[in-house]
Design a protein around this motif. Structure first.
Motif, mmCIF file in Angstrom:
data_model
loop_
_atom_site.group_PDB
_atom_site.id
_atom_site.type_symbol
_atom_site.label_atom_id
_atom_site.label_comp_id
_atom_site.label_asym_id
_atom_site.label_seq_id
_atom_site.Cartn_x
_atom_site.Cartn_y
_atom_site.Cartn_z
ATOM 1 N N ALA A 36 -54.368 -61.955 -55.342
ATOM 2 C CA ALA A 36 -52.928 -62.127 -55.115
ATOM 3 C C ALA A 36 -52.162 -62.072 -56.435
ATOM 4 N N CYS A 37 -52.746 -62.646 -57.476
ATOM 5 C CA CYS A 37 -52.135 -62.684 -58.804
ATOM 6 C C CYS A 37 -51.966 -61.272 -59.371
ATOM 7 N N VAL A 38 -52.998 -60.443 -59.258
ATOM 8 C CA VAL A 38 -52.964 -59.083 -59.819
ATOM 9 C C VAL A 38 -52.015 -58.181 -59.038
ATOM 10 N N GLY A 63 -45.774 -41.558 -64.387
ATOM 11 C CA GLY A 63 -45.536 -41.735 -62.958
ATOM 12 C C GLY A 63 -45.779 -43.172 -62.522
ATOM 13 N N PHE A 64 -45.641 -43.409 -61.226
ATOM 14 C CA PHE A 64 -45.776 -44.770 -60.690
ATOM 15 C C PHE A 64 -47.150 -45.366 -60.951
ATOM 16 N N ARG A 65 -48.193 -44.504 -60.939
ATOM 17 C CA ARG A 65 -49.550 -45.006 -61.164
ATOM 18 C C ARG A 65 -49.721 -45.600 -62.556
ATOM 19 N N GLY A 66 -48.810 -45.232 -63.486
ATOM 20 C CA GLY A 66 -48.875 -45.781 -64.841
ATOM 21 C C GLY A 66 -48.700 -47.293 -64.880
ATOM 22 N N PHE A 67 -47.978 -47.832 -63.891
ATOM 23 C CA PHE A 67 -47.766 -49.282 -63.840
ATOM 24 C C PHE A 67 -49.025 -50.027 -63.407
ATOM 25 N N TYR A 68 -49.935 -49.303 -62.769
ATOM 26 C CA TYR A 68 -51.153 -49.938 -62.269
ATOM 27 C C TYR A 68 -52.405 -49.477 -63.029
ATOM 28 N N LYS A 69 -52.194 -48.959 -64.261
ATOM 29 C CA LYS A 69 -53.323 -48.642 -65.127
ATOM 30 C C LYS A 69 -54.060 -49.945 -65.443
ATOM 31 N N GLY A 70 -55.362 -49.905 -65.350
ATOM 32 C CA GLY A 70 -56.134 -51.113 -65.662
ATOM 33 C C GLY A 70 -56.204 -52.103 -64.519
ATOM 34 N N THR A 71 -55.804 -51.676 -63.298
ATOM 35 C CA THR A 71 -55.826 -52.595 -62.162
ATOM 36 C C THR A 71 -57.244 -53.019 -61.785
ATOM 37 N N THR A 72 -58.189 -52.055 -61.828
ATOM 38 C CA THR A 72 -59.577 -52.389 -61.463
ATOM 39 C C THR A 72 -60.161 -53.471 -62.379
ATOM 40 N N PRO A 73 -60.112 -53.278 -63.724
ATOM 41 C CA PRO A 73 -60.601 -54.372 -64.580
ATOM 42 C C PRO A 73 -59.758 -55.633 -64.481
ATOM 43 N N ALA A 74 -58.454 -55.473 -64.184
ATOM 44 C CA ALA A 74 -57.590 -56.649 -64.016
ATOM 45 C C ALA A 74 -58.030 -57.456 -62.799
ATOM 46 N N LEU A 75 -58.377 -56.742 -61.700
ATOM 47 C CA LEU A 75 -58.882 -57.418 -60.504
ATOM 48 C C LEU A 75 -60.191 -58.130 -60.795
ATOM 49 N N VAL A 76 -61.102 -57.407 -61.467
ATOM 50 C CA VAL A 76 -62.390 -58.018 -61.829
ATOM 51 C C VAL A 76 -62.154 -59.222 -62.731
ATOM 52 N N ALA A 77 -61.257 -59.055 -63.725
ATOM 53 C CA ALA A 77 -60.967 -60.130 -64.683
ATOM 54 C C ALA A 77 -60.398 -61.357 -63.980
ATOM 55 N N ASN A 78 -59.406 -61.142 -63.114
ATOM 56 C CA ASN A 78 -58.748 -62.278 -62.461
ATOM 57 C C ASN A 78 -59.629 -62.948 -61.429
ATOM 58 N N ILE A 79 -60.386 -62.150 -60.663
ATOM 59 C CA ILE A 79 -61.282 -62.739 -59.666
ATOM 60 C C ILE A 79 -62.368 -63.549 -60.373
ATOM 61 N N ALA A 80 -62.958 -62.940 -61.434
ATOM 62 C CA ALA A 80 -64.010 -63.635 -62.185
ATOM 63 C C ALA A 80 -63.458 -64.874 -62.887
ATOM 64 N N GLU A 81 -62.308 -64.692 -63.574
ATOM 65 C CA GLU A 81 -61.738 -65.813 -64.335
ATOM 66 C C GLU A 81 -61.369 -66.973 -63.419
ATOM 67 N N ASN A 82 -60.650 -66.681 -62.337
ATOM 68 C CA ASN A 82 -60.178 -67.757 -61.467
ATOM 69 C C ASN A 82 -61.295 -68.385 -60.655
ATOM 70 N N SER A 83 -62.325 -67.600 -60.311
ATOM 71 C CA SER A 83 -63.491 -68.175 -59.626
ATOM 72 C C SER A 83 -64.167 -69.206 -60.529
ATOM 73 N N VAL A 84 -64.416 -68.792 -61.786
ATOM 74 C CA VAL A 84 -65.050 -69.697 -62.752
ATOM 75 C C VAL A 84 -64.105 -70.851 -63.103
ATOM 76 N N LEU A 85 -62.824 -70.526 -63.292
ATOM 77 C CA LEU A 85 -61.837 -71.539 -63.694
ATOM 78 C C LEU A 85 -61.742 -72.668 -62.674
ATOM 79 N N PHE A 86 -61.552 -72.320 -61.392
ATOM 80 C CA PHE A 86 -61.358 -73.356 -60.380
ATOM 81 C C PHE A 86 -62.659 -74.081 -60.033
ATOM 82 N N MET A 87 -63.793 -73.363 -60.147
ATOM 83 C CA MET A 87 -65.076 -74.040 -59.952
ATOM 84 C C MET A 87 -65.282 -75.085 -61.064
ATOM 85 N N CYS A 88 -65.064 -74.650 -62.318
ATOM 86 C CA CYS A 88 -65.237 -75.555 -63.464
ATOM 87 C C CYS A 88 -64.155 -76.639 -63.495
ATOM 88 N N TYR A 89 -62.978 -76.331 -62.938
ATOM 89 C CA TYR A 89 -61.900 -77.319 -62.855
ATOM 90 C C TYR A 89 -62.366 -78.535 -62.058
#
Length: 283
Positions: free
Chosen positions: A4-6, A41-67
């Motif tokens: 949702a964040c990404v 073009g419009f896709r330029g705004f979503y460059k890096g979305t795949t690693p951003a999704l991986v980053a946010n899912i991984a970060e927030n999964s670990v973050l809230f578990m460790c929280y």
């Protein structure tokens, strides 16, 4: 929560990274959006979305578990029962501890994301001749040039951003929830107070640590062109050559993104957690 964040904040995050790394190319957020749209073009705004999704899912999964684990550690330190509700300040401390663990999974994926987002500008500025346009080509380039440890470029600056930043993040979120609860249980809050509380927490984080994030982005992106100085070297160079205000390049899109994306993050987190708890209770 990370997804949702990404989805909500990626275009603003792209503008942030571009303006942080190449502040002289853009006059402001509108200019950055217009030029990006014209050039890529419009896709330029979503460059890096795949690693951003991986980053946010991984970060927030670990973050809230460790929280959750860090909340128990804080309870032991202050000498209270396992089920005792922590104060807003104690929750902020637990969030700060948890962020150190989340950084280890965030740094590699964020490096790939930032490089993809600023690849066009790196080519325009002549810092690199040919850019990598896919996640795998960037990953391959990092491994070939620096080896596996190359993914941890900017780790110290990421830690410097995350640990104090998440103190304000969780502190602002819990403080805001306390305000909206007005003596009731925080678990009874509806979607609007949760959205506003998450947005407030995200805004607190970025106001507190934005210059550190600017230095981190430069280290991770500009290291593509060759050896890049560390945190202090990059920080001093930016201040001497461009002035203190350069450390705040891209602040406007960041604040817009921080409110929207973190509001969505906490709303998704709280409701998915409640849904999962109901599923567990039904067994």
């Amino acid at each position: 929560g990370g997804t949702a964040c990404v989805v909500t904040g990626q275009p603003f995050d792209t503008a942030k990274v571009k303006m942080q790394t190449f502040p002289n190319m853009y006059k402001g957020i509108v200019d950055c959006f217009v030029k990006t749209y014209k050039q890529v073009g419009f896709r330029g705004f979503y460059k890096g979305t795949t690693p951003a999704l991986v980053a946010n899912i991984a970060e927030n999964s670990v973050l809230f578990m460790c929280y959750g684990f860090c909340q128990q550690i804080v309870r032991r330190i202050v000498g209270v029962d396992r089920k005792t509700k922590l104060s807003d300040l104690q929750n902020a401390a637990a969030g700060s501890f948890a962020s150190a663990f989340a950084t280890l999974v965030l740094c590699p994926t964020e490096l790939v994301k930032c490089r993809l987002q600023a690849m066009h500008e790196m080519q325009l500025s002549g810092k690199i001749i040919q850019g990598h346009n896919t996640v795998w080509s960037v990953v391959k380039g990092v491994i070939q040039k620096d080896g596996p440890l190359g993914f941890y470029r900017g780790l110290s600056s990421t830690l410097l951003r995350e640990v104090p930043g998440y103190f304000f993040f969780f502190g602002g979120y819990e403080l805001s929830r306390t305000f909206f609860a007005s003596g009731r249980s925080k678990d009874e809050l509806g979607p609007i107070p949760l959205l506003l509380s998450g947005g407030f927490g995200g805004s607190c984080l970025w106001i507190a640590v934005y210059p550190v994030d600017c230095v981190k982005s430069r280290i991770q992106v500009l290291s593509m062109a060759g050896k890049q100085t560390g945190f202090m070297g990059t920080f001093v160079t930016v201040v001497r050559t461009e002035g203190v205000l350069a450390l705040y390049s891209g602040l406007k899109p960041t604040m817009i993104r921080a409110f929207l994306a973190n509001g969505a993050l906490f709303l998704a987190y709280e409701y998915s957690r409640k849904l999962m708890m109901k599923q567990i209770d039904s067994y």
